[in-house]
Design a protein around this motif. Sequence first.
Motif, short mmCIF file in Angstrom:
data_model
loop_
_atom_site.label_atom_id
_atom_site.label_comp_id
_atom_site.label_asym_id
_atom_site.label_seq_id
_atom_site.Cartn_x
_atom_site.Cartn_y
_atom_site.Cartn_z
N GLU A 10 0.83 -1.20 0.00
CA GLU A 10 0.00 0.00 0.00
C GLU A 10 0.87 1.25 0.00
N PRO A 11 0.47 2.28 -0.76
CA PRO A 11 1.23 3.53 -0.76
C PRO A 11 1.27 4.13 0.64
N ARG A 12 2.44 4.56 1.06
CA ARG A 12 2.57 5.19 2.36
C ARG A 12 3.84 6.03 2.40
N ASP A 13 3.83 6.99 3.27
CA ASP A 13 5.01 7.80 3.48
C ASP A 13 5.94 7.04 4.43
N VAL A 14 7.22 7.36 4.39
CA VAL A 14 8.16 6.74 5.32
C VAL A 14 8.54 7.77 6.38
N ALA A 15 9.04 7.27 7.49
CA ALA A 15 9.31 8.13 8.64
C ALA A 15 10.29 9.26 8.34
N SER A 16 11.11 9.10 7.33
CA SER A 16 12.08 10.16 7.00
C SER A 16 11.43 11.34 6.29
N GLY A 17 10.17 11.21 5.91
CA GLY A 17 9.47 12.31 5.26
C GLY A 17 9.29 12.16 3.77
N VAL A 18 9.73 11.05 3.22
CA VAL A 18 9.53 10.81 1.79
C VAL A 18 8.03 10.63 1.55
N ARG A 19 7.51 11.35 0.56
CA ARG A 19 6.10 11.26 0.22
C ARG A 19 5.90 10.43 -1.05
N LYS A 20 4.70 9.95 -1.24
CA LYS A 20 4.30 9.19 -2.43
C LYS A 20 5.31 8.09 -2.76
N THR A 21 5.53 7.24 -1.77
CA THR A 21 6.51 6.17 -1.96
C THR A 21 6.12 5.22 -3.08
N ASP A 22 4.83 5.08 -3.37
CA ASP A 22 4.42 4.23 -4.48
C ASP A 22 4.90 4.81 -5.81
N THR A 23 4.87 6.12 -5.94
CA THR A 23 5.35 6.78 -7.16
C THR A 23 6.86 6.65 -7.28
N ILE A 24 7.56 6.87 -6.18
CA ILE A 24 9.02 6.73 -6.17
C ILE A 24 9.39 5.29 -6.51
N ALA A 25 8.74 4.33 -5.86
CA ALA A 25 9.06 2.91 -6.08
C ALA A 25 8.77 2.50 -7.52
N SER A 26 7.71 3.03 -8.10
CA SER A 26 7.41 2.69 -9.49
C SER A 26 8.49 3.21 -10.43
N GLY A 27 8.95 4.43 -10.20
CA GLY A 27 10.04 4.97 -11.01
C GLY A 27 11.31 4.17 -10.83
N LEU A 28 11.59 3.78 -9.60
CA LEU A 28 12.77 2.95 -9.34
C LEU A 28 12.63 1.58 -10.00
N ALA A 29 11.42 1.02 -9.98
CA ALA A 29 11.20 -0.29 -10.61
C ALA A 29 11.43 -0.20 -12.12
N ASP A 30 11.04 0.91 -12.72
CA ASP A 30 11.32 1.11 -14.15
C ASP A 30 12.82 1.13 -14.39
N ILE A 31 13.55 1.83 -13.54
CA ILE A 31 15.01 1.90 -13.69
C ILE A 31 15.65 0.54 -13.45
N LEU A 32 15.13 -0.19 -12.48
CA LEU A 32 15.64 -1.54 -12.24
C LEU A 32 15.43 -2.42 -13.47
N ALA A 33 14.26 -2.33 -14.07
CA ALA A 33 13.97 -3.10 -15.29
C ALA A 33 14.91 -2.70 -16.42
N ASP A 34 15.09 -1.41 -16.60
CA ASP A 34 16.02 -0.94 -17.64
C ASP A 34 17.43 -1.44 -17.37
#
Length: 165
Positions: A10-34
Amino acid sequence: MTQALNVISEPRDVASGVRKTDTIASGLADILADTYMLTYKTHAYHWNVEGPLFYSIHNLTEGQYEDMFAAADEVAERIRGVGQMAPMSMADIRNRSVVDDSPETLSAGDMCKALAADHERVAHRLHALIKISGEQNDPVTEDLATERSAFHEKAAWMLKALVAE
């Protein structure tokens, strides 16, 4: 067990203040795939290059695929660091990546051109992730994406320089 997996995805913020972790993770997953697709493509060209540029391309691509293989782990660990699951299927990797398979036989020069174009596409996607990461208060991903973009831009430049006319 299923409930725990649903909580992680589930999308959630992390304690360090990062917002929209689902969006960040999706972008990172694209980079991982590439990264995975380009690592394999680079390794395949490394194995199969022939001609007068063999030694130069063979050595250059070895350094590049080794770097990308190590980077894949860093990217996947960052996905986990923002509380999301990293991709787990090759189908997901293939579907997310902008790196295409290539024809079975290419000249050494065409291999360099194809890899350079792939590195540029990945760098472009990383630039988008840098912007998104900054907007979502995620300097760690922003730094990682900046470092990876620099690698891909340099790789593209070196491959192009080998076949410059």
